[in-house]
Design a protein around this motif. Structure first.
Motif, PDB file in Angstrom:
ATOM      1  N   GLU A  79      13.936   5.368   7.449  1.00 32.07           N
ATOM      2  CA  GLU A  79      12.826   6.200   7.006  1.00 32.07           C
ATOM      3  C   GLU A  79      13.153   7.680   7.010  1.00 32.07           C
ATOM      4  O   GLU A  79      12.582   8.446   6.226  1.00 32.07           O
ATOM      5  CB  GLU A  79      11.608   5.945   7.910  1.00 32.07           C
ATOM      6  N   THR A 133       3.575  -5.415   3.996  1.00 27.07           N
ATOM      7  CA  THR A 133       2.193  -4.977   4.205  1.00 27.07           C
ATOM      8  C   THR A 133       2.059  -3.485   3.922  1.00 27.07           C
ATOM      9  O   THR A 133       1.140  -3.041   3.214  1.00 27.07           O
ATOM     10  CB  THR A 133       1.757  -5.295   5.638  1.00 27.07           C
ATOM     11  N   HIS A 134       2.982  -2.713   4.464  1.00 21.85           N
ATOM     12  CA  HIS A 134       2.936  -1.267   4.227  1.00 21.85           C
ATOM     13  C   HIS A 134       3.192  -0.938   2.764  1.00 21.85           C
ATOM     14  O   HIS A 134       2.564  -0.034   2.190  1.00 21.85           O
ATOM     15  CB  HIS A 134       3.968  -0.567   5.114  1.00 21.85           C
ATOM     16  N   ALA A 135       4.103  -1.683   2.147  1.00 21.76           N
ATOM     17  CA  ALA A 135       4.432  -1.410   0.744  1.00 21.76           C
ATOM     18  C   ALA A 135       3.232  -1.643  -0.160  1.00 21.76           C
ATOM     19  O   ALA A 135       2.924  -0.821  -1.037  1.00 21.76           O
ATOM     20  CB  ALA A 135       5.603  -2.289   0.318  1.00 21.76           C
ATOM     21  N   GLU A 168       0.036  -1.818   0.740  1.00 20.47           N
ATOM     22  CA  GLU A 168      -1.124  -0.987   1.081  1.00 20.47           C
ATOM     23  C   GLU A 168      -1.013   0.408   0.502  1.00 20.47           C
ATOM     24  O   GLU A 168      -2.012   0.983   0.058  1.00 20.47           O
ATOM     25  CB  GLU A 168      -1.262  -0.913   2.603  1.00 20.47           C
ATOM     26  N   SER A 169       0.199   0.983   0.505  1.00 26.41           N
ATOM     27  CA  SER A 169       0.370   2.357   0.046  1.00 26.41           C
ATOM     28  C   SER A 169       1.258   2.466  -1.184  1.00 26.41           C
ATOM     29  O   SER A 169       1.645   3.584  -1.546  1.00 26.41           O
ATOM     30  CB  SER A 169       0.956   3.198   1.179  1.00 26.41           C
ATOM     31  N   CYS A 170       1.591   1.325  -1.794  1.00 27.03           N
ATOM     32  CA  CYS A 170       2.482   1.324  -2.974  1.00 27.03           C
ATOM     33  C   CYS A 170       3.772   2.083  -2.668  1.00 27.03           C
ATOM     34  O   CYS A 170       4.256   2.900  -3.467  1.00 27.03           O
ATOM     35  CB  CYS A 170       1.774   1.918  -4.183  1.00 27.03           C
ATOM     36  N   ASP A 171       4.326   1.812  -1.488  1.00 21.19           N
ATOM     37  CA  ASP A 171       5.542   2.483  -1.035  1.00 21.19           C
ATOM     38  C   ASP A 171       6.744   1.722  -1.569  1.00 21.19           C
ATOM     39  O   ASP A 171       7.036   0.597  -1.134  1.00 21.19           O
ATOM     40  CB  ASP A 171       5.564   2.526   0.491  1.00 21.19           C
ATOM     41  N   SER A 199       9.655   0.911   1.112  1.00 22.82           N
ATOM     42  CA  SER A 199       9.414  -0.261   1.962  1.00 22.82           C
ATOM     43  C   SER A 199       9.612  -1.547   1.181  1.00 22.82           C
ATOM     44  O   SER A 199      10.125  -2.542   1.715  1.00 22.82           O
ATOM     45  CB  SER A 199       7.996  -0.202   2.533  1.00 22.82           C
ATOM     46  N   LYS A 222      -4.068  -3.859  -8.531  1.00 22.33           N
ATOM     47  CA  LYS A 222      -3.108  -2.807  -8.227  1.00 22.33           C
ATOM     48  C   LYS A 222      -1.866  -3.367  -7.550  1.00 22.33           C
ATOM     49  O   LYS A 222      -0.735  -2.977  -7.861  1.00 22.33           O
ATOM     50  CB  LYS A 222      -3.781  -1.765  -7.340  1.00 22.33           C
TER      51      LYS A 222
END
Length: 1457
Positions: free
Chosen positions: A408, A444-446, A448-451, A454, A496
């Motif tokens: 990160e 999950t993080h990807a 949730e925040s379209c990262d 991740s 989304k």
């Protein structure tokens, strides 16, 4: 001057040590004067040597105390004026020759006299010199010592670069350091000045000299480094010398220990100073400066090692040795002297970060394309070893967190990151759960925040983990489908999230390997229908990319491994593998595989272009078609092979058959030869593993070596890089004829041999619980999707077919292998075992229970050896772990067979064990060169751990288990003689299992329970295919074998014991016989149906019941009445069995002769024991007329054979005539005979239906085609006679006779169980399937009669509609085919097929309804309710006719007058 010239006599001798320890100042003066004397002699030759002059003075002058002091001071002034300070501190030993000992002139003695004197003299000289120069004495002393140290370092003739001293240099430095220590003790040594002087000549310094300064506490390494003003120069100098030290540490030399000690001290100092949380403030400079220098040195060392690895160093080179040595400093024991454990941990974290971020030149796109090259097996062993050392200090959670943090916050080297992930997956025990959790958090993080970062990391980590095989992580295909193949996936939350997923997958397409694209196409994410366009767009893009890569989805193999990330296999090569797999499936199922049928329709391009050409490869066709030929023929019959292609194939096969055999043989030899090289590499890798297994110091290299073996195994067998996806498909295995390819057999034999040898070698060093995890990892490597079937097939060959030829080491090794297969049972698929066992799914551990039967002496011995070895290994291997682990690794069947064989073979084991040798290990006898199996077995039997194991539920040998195993024994090849076997049976039943409580598998002392269990097990055994193995044509119940007969003999003995036993307490009413309870329970468990399979299964079960009854006394069928009661014998249980079961398999209204005769024998025996035998017999036979008439008709059929035996038995105990009911049977037979005679028929004796049955049997026996004459002789008894006449024509004649006599025959088709008298009797004579055929008979007989006459009968319409509805019910229930088969196989030959019969019946009914008289519709409401759902048209016709008949009455005008 004084009385003495010196304090000690001149003649005192000194040893070598004393000579070496002489004051070097005296030796120096002696040598100088010797040189002066020689010089003087050269000039004039008249001068004498200093020694001679001085010696003469000593002899002539007598000195007092004052004179002695003056001489001493004069000598010191003389020495000071001629002193060379540089030579002074370096002088260790003078040249040989006679030397003057100055100590004779000085009164000085003691253990350290010479060193102290030398230091005193040197200190005095240096103090004078410093005074003359005007500098501090400490500074001058430091300069002199530093100059001496440099001169020692430069004295070696070996050219630089070097870091180690020679022995001579070490000796000189030792004396120099002693002087420095004494000077420091006199406060005449400046550490700072000394360090500064050294840095002025740092290129001449040897690292060992610097290290010895630190060790002897002259100047510490920290002080030396802190004294340099240029940190970059310090880092460069120390890094260079440390690299040289690493090279020389690994080089074979006599000073390797010194080099390792040096390296350890330097690393400990650097780690403690560079990664100490609270810096030490006692230094002369800023602590932060020292920390930065230490970290910089460590970083430079690691960077140089990583660069060397990236450059591709060769093993054995100097660079390789240096890297290996430096990576070795990360071992835990290196930091034992560091008090705080936090410093090494911070150092390891920093090192891991540096590795992950070293030269981050690769992009994410490069990682996507190249990550399969970075698997654990392809990672340099030095780097993977470094990872493993780092993992020791860091916990798994800390490791993942550190990886996440580095990814990160910094740019990373993707090769190092992904190779670290591979090593983590391989080396950590719970890596799969760890990686699963990590990937889930990333996804999950990807989403949730379209990262995107991740998302990329999650896919790279999952793919990298999948590369390491099934033991470590699921395949990519399985992971992708599990993650995105359901509505609960991460992408299912919103549109989304879907757009984000497909945008990411689309961006990956240009860089994806074809395998991953194929996975995404064939296992796409689950997408709601309204967003289907997102998926179709991606699939189109992926297909376009595959087309660009010249890879076709349509040309994928039928069984192609999508989990592999390797290159796509050529269709031609994949087709050959598909053909072999299809043939294997066809062998086990006998049907064309579903994958082949689907390909022939949906993937026709691949099927026609690749699969069929591979299947139809020309060859010499065998005389007896093999599996390949059978599959080809099945495809041809199913029109799945074009006729032209098949014709070409047959012609080519004919041509091949004409070639010379040697040509074909030479062609067959080509393919295996190309695989010899991978097999050789695999052999080498296995050989290296053995060295790691037997050497405890190499245990940490086991995982790396297993990864190498896995890679070589994949290459040898041509497996995918991730051959792990079992796809839920079970392994197909044929126990009778296991098959595997020759090359597969060579590889599997090599692996099995290696495992057995490694196990024996490791056991010679340590017991299993101290051998490490090598065996578990080895077995896990074998559990590949395409290797496991070959492994299990080979185990089947070895254990089931070649067991007696196995050596002891083979048995022990294979037993341990079975234990570890059981350890991995959750990750293995089920095994479908073909004949002789049922084709059902078995866990792999239970497969060994089938492979190890106990039928013969040889197979029993092998089974006992195997069980002994497996249980001993398991108990020893998992002795320190949870008991559940050791229990789960063993098959309960093997544990029970072990108990069975121990009881059977060792009589001493039948008594409870009285002692246990605590020092005796059950594993120890198995490791001896010559295994004593009896000793090993009994040693295991006496183990307390085994006793505890056998207390577990499901592992203790029960009475039922014992019976099942004993029934498999073949007595003619048994290890026990007939007498020994009988004694063993008596002990097992009456002493062991009968008195044992039911909780432990016993019978609670109940002999009836023991008998019932024996019957149940006997029937199970005879129904199983195992009993058919004994002999193809043998009797299924008793097997035609003495073994089965012996067990049945035990049943007969116990049944006789029950018969002769005492009556129950309280004179309670006797219960039914236990046998009928067993039969009833078993028959109720069977499916009821009219299909052939269900009927055959039930018929076979009844056949077993009947044969068991015939083998037991006839009193089982007929209970004995009490002497004090005038009651009939109790036959209710047998009557129920006949009426409910045996009746449905009776033929022509009668049971078979054997069971009929057995019943009447039992009846007579029971009656003859009662107070009134004739009355008891009459009561029983009278009850038979209503409760079980089939027994009476059976007696009529077999009366010619039955009558003599009945007379003989009756007259043996009674002089009275036969009972009246038996005489009634006799009279019925005589009546039937007289009817067939030319004479007039006598009147009917007794029940008419009984005479009709006797007449029916007589007519059938006479073979008459027409019975009109016989019917004409009957007087008024036609109704009863018709009930027993079955053939269609005969039935028509009987019914016609009744009709002519104005007797209605329609009630014959309205019989119910509730009817009293004749109706119920007739139903109990006919089987159920014949009763169900009454509608067929009714509509088949209508053509024989006049329709108008039938319509005039009041009951005809009701009977006709009822029969039609039952006929339609048969058709609707789908039973028409089965019933029709029974109709045509029996006496009733129905006309036409079911559809035509129903059609004709319906037409007849529709035409008859309007013609029926009014009185026929009296109960039409009942018919209308029954026909509502069956036939609306018939119902409408009935309603219409009823309305038409009711209307005239409703609207008729009343008569008023």
């Amino acid at each position: 001057m004084g009385a003495r010239a010196c304090p000690r006599p001149m003649g005192r001798k000194r040893g070598p040590e004393a000579e070496r320890r002489r004051p070097w100042l005296v030796r120096d003066m002696s040598a100088s004067q010797a040189r002066g004397a020689a010089s003087g002699a050269g000039h004039g030759g008249c001068r004498r040597a200093w020694v001679e002059l001085l010696a003469g003075r000593v002899k002539r002058q007598k000195l007092g105390p004052e004179g002695e002091q003056k001489v001493r001071e004069s000598a010191l002034r003389l020495l000071r004026s001629h002193l060379n300070l540089g030579d002074l501190v370096l002088e260790v030993e003078g040249p040989p020759g006679k030397q003057l000992c100055l100590s004779r002139l000085i009164d000085y003695d003691g253990p350290g006299a010479h060193i102290d004197l030398s230091s005193s003299l040197i200190g005095s000289a240096l103090r004078d010199q410093a005074a003359q120069l005007g500098v501090p004495a400490a500074v001058l002393c430091s300069q002199v010592v530093a100059s001496g140290l440099v001169r020692v370092c430069e004295a070696d003739a070996v050219p630089p670069p070097k870091v180690l001293l020679t022995p001579d240099q070490r000796k000189k430095l030792s004396s120099l350091f002693e002087i420095a220590q004494n000077l420091s003790a006199q406060s005449m040594f400046s550490r700072l000045s000394f360090c500064q002087e050294l840095w002025k000549v740092q290129n001449s310094l040897l690292l060992e000299a610097v290290w010895r300064l630190h060790v002897q506490n002259i100047v510490s390494l920290q002080e030396l480094l802190e004294s340099h003003a240029d940190s970059q120069a310090v880092v460069a100098w120390l890094s260079r010398d440390l690299r040289l030290l690493c090279e020389q540490t690994e080089a074979p030399c006599q000073h390797a220990d010194v080099a390792r000690a040096m390296l350890a001290d330097f690393v400990q100092m650097l780690v403690s100073r560079g990664f100490q949380k609270n810096a030490d403030v006692r230094g002369t400079v800023d602590p932060e400066w020292m920390s930065q220098v230490a970290v910089a040195v460590l970083e430079r060392m690691l960077a140089s090692a990583l660069e060397a690895l990236a450059a591709g160093i060769q093993e054995g080179s100097a660079a390789h040795k240096a890297v290996s040595c430096w990576f070795g400093v990360f071992s835990g024991h290196m930091y034992g002297s560091i008090i705080s454990t936090e410093s090494p941990k911070r150092f390891f974290c920093h090192t891991l970060t540096q590795i992950l971020t070293h030269k981050p030149v690769l992009k994410v796109s490069d990682a996507v394309q190249m990550q399969r090259e970075w698997s654990f097996a392809r990672t340099p062993p030095l780097l993977s070893g470094l990872y493993r050392r780092l993992f020791v200090v860091l916990s798994p959670e800390e490791l993942v967190g550190h990886l996440q943090e580095a990814l990160e916050t910094q740019e990373v080297n993707w090769q190092h990151v992904l190779s670290c992930v591979s090593t983590l997956v391989i080396c950590l025990p719970d890596a799969q759960q760890l990686v699963d959790g990590w990937v889930s958090r990333l996804l999950t993080h990807a989403f949730e925040s379209c990262d995107l970062d991740s998302m990329v990391l999650a896919f790279l980590v999952a793919r990298q983990a999948a590369l390491e095989g099934p033991a470590a992580f699921p395949s990519y295909a399985a992971w992708f489908q599990a993650t995105f193949g359901s509505a609960r996936g991460f992408h299912g939350s919103s549109k989304k999230a879907l757009v984000f997923l497909f945008k990411f997958l689309s961006d990956l397409v240009p860089f994806e390997a074809p395998r991953y694209l194929q996975v995404h196409i064939l296992h796409p994410p689950l997408v709601p229908s309204k967003y289907r366009s997102l998926l179709t767009d991606y699939v189109a893009l992926a297909r376009t990319r595959l087309a660009d890569l010249k890879v076709s989805v349509e040309n994928m193999g039928l069984y192609e491994d999508l989990s592999s990330a390797g290159d796509v296999t050529e269709p031609r090569c994949q087709a050959a593998q598909d053909v072999e797999k299809a043939i294997m499936v066809f062998e086990h199922t006998g049907k064309i595989p579903a994958a082949v049928l689907e390909a022939s329709i949906f993937r026709r391009s691949y099927y026609l272009s690749h699969f069929l050409p591979a299947l139809l490869t020309p060859r010499v066709l065998p005389r007896i078609p093999d599996s390949r030929a059978a599959l080809t023929e099945s495809l041809r019959r199913a029109d799945k092979i074009p006729p032209s292609l098949y014709s070409t194939y047959r012609q080519a096969c004919s041509t091949v058959g004409e070639k010379k055999p040697e040509d074909a043989a030479s062609q067959r030899e080509v393919e295996p030869s190309c695989k010899e090289e991978p097999l050789g590499l695999l052999t080498t890798a296995l050989r290296e593993l053995r060295a790691s297994v037997t050497d405890p110091t190499q245990r940490d290299a086991l995982l790396a070596q297993m990864a190498v073996i896995s890679e070589q195994l994949r290459s040898a067998l041509g497996l995918g890089e991730d051959d792990s996806d079992f796809e839920g498909a079970p392994v197909q295995l044929s126990v009778r004829a296991p098959r595997l390819q020759p090359w597969e057999q060579r590889v599997v034999d090599l692996l099995l041999t290696s495992f057995c040898q490694n196990l024996m070698a490791a056991s010679s060093v340590a017991p299993p619980d101290r051998q490490g995890p090598w065996a578990a990892h080895f077995v896990r490597t074998l559990c590949r999707r395409r290797l496991l079937p070959a492994l299990l097939s080979r185990l089947c060959q070895l254990l089931h077919h070649q067991g007696p030829s196995l050596s002891a080491s083979h048995v022990v090794g294979l037993a341990a292998l079975a234990v570890h297969l059981g350890e991995s049972r959750s990750a293995l698929p089920e095994v479908h075992v073909g004949p002789p066992t049922p084709a059902r799914g078995l866990p792999v551990p239970e497969l060994f229970d089938i492979l190890l039967p106990c039928r013969t002496q040889e197979s029993s011995a092998l089974c006992l050896k195997f069980c002994t070895a497996a249980i001993s290994y398991s108990l020893c291997k998992f002795s320190s772990q949870s008991r559940d682990i050791s229990y789960s690794c063993l098959s309960p069947g093997l544990i029970k067979k072990f108990q069975f064989m121990v009881f059977r073979w060792f009589s001493e084991a039948r008594d409870p064990p009285s002692w246990e040798d605590p020092a005796s290990s059950p594993w120890r006898p198995l490791c001896l060169p010559s295994v004593d199996w009896q000793r090993a077995t009994l040693c295991l039997w006496k183990q307390r751990t085994l006793r505890e194991l056998l207390k577990q539920e499901g592992l203790h040998l029960t009475y039922r288990d014992w019976l099942q195993l004993e029934l498999e024994i073949q007595p003619e090849v048994d290890s026990l003689s007939d007498t020994e076997r009988q004694d063993f049976h008596q002990w097992a039943i009456h002493q062991h299992f009968l008195p044992a409580p039911s909780a432990t598998g016993g019978c609670d002392g109940d002999l009836e329970v023991a008998c019932a269990t024996l019957v149940d097990v006997l029937m199970d055994f005879c129904q199983s295919s195992r009993s058919c193995d004994h002999s193809e044509n043998s009797d299924l119940v008793l097997g035609g074998r003495t073994g089965n007969r012996d067990i049945f003999s035990r049943l007969q003995e116990m049944a006789a014991g029950l018969e002769q036993g005492p009556a129950r307490l309280g004179h309670a009413a006797p219960r039914g016989h236990f046998l009928f309870g067993v039969f009833c329970r078993r028959l109720q468990a069977l499916a009821r149906g009219w299909d052939v399979a269900s009927r055959l299964q039930r018929q076979q079960e009844l056949l077993m019941c009947k044969r068991i009854l015939l083998g037991l006394p006839p009193s089982v069928l007929v209970g004995s009445p009490r002497l004090e009661q005038l009651a009939a014998p109790d036959c209710d249980d047998f009557f129920h069995l006949v009426n409910s079961e045996l009746r449905n398999f009776s033929h022509d209204g009668a049971l078979t002769h054997d069971i009929t005769a057995h019943f009447f024998r039992g009846l007579l025996n029971a009656c003859l024991r009662s107070r009134d035998p004739s009355l008891a017999a009459d009561l029983t036979l009278t009850a038979c007329q209503t409760q079980c008439p089939l027994l009476l008709t059976s007696a009529l059929l077999w009366w010619p054979h039955l009558e003599p035996e009945l007379h003989r038995r009756w007259r043996r105990c009674s002089q009275s005539p036969l009972p009246a009911e038996l005489r009634r049977l006799q009279e019925a037979r005589h009546f039937a005979g007289s009817v067939l005679s030319p004479l007039a028929a006598p009147p009917t004796p007794g029940p008419a239906w009984l005479c009709a049955a006797a007449l029916h049997f007589m007519i059938r026996r006479a073979g008459k085609e027409s019975i009109r004459r016989e019917l004409g002789q009957l007087d008024g008894q036609g109704e009863e006679a018709a009930g027993s006449l079955k053939p269609l024509d005969v039935c028509a004649e009987v019914l016609g006779c009744l009709q002519r006599k104005r007797i209605s025959w329609l009630p014959l088709f309205q019989l119910t169980e509730t009817d009293a008298g004749l109706g119920r009797t007739l139903l109990r004579l006919a089987p159920d399937h014949q009763v169900r055929l009454l509608p067929v008979a009714f509509y088949s007989l209508l053509s024989y009669f006049d329709e108008d006459a039938l319509l005039q009968e009041d009951a005809f319409l009701h009977v006709a509609v009822n029969m039609y509805l039952k006929l339609v019910g048969l058709f609707v229930a789908g039973e028409t085919g089965a019933v029709w088969t029974l109709a045509h196989s029996g006496d009733l030959q129905a006309q036409g097929d079911p559809v035509s019969l129903i059609t004709n019946a319906r037409l007849f009914l529709l035409q008859s309804i309007p013609r029926c008289p009014k009185r026929s519709f009296s109960d039409v409401a009942e018919l209308l309710g029954a026909s509502a759902d069956c036939d609306p048209e018939v119902r409408a016709a009935l309603l219409s006719r009823q309305q038409a008949m009711l209307d005239p009455d409703l609207y008729q005008e009343p008569r008023l007058f």
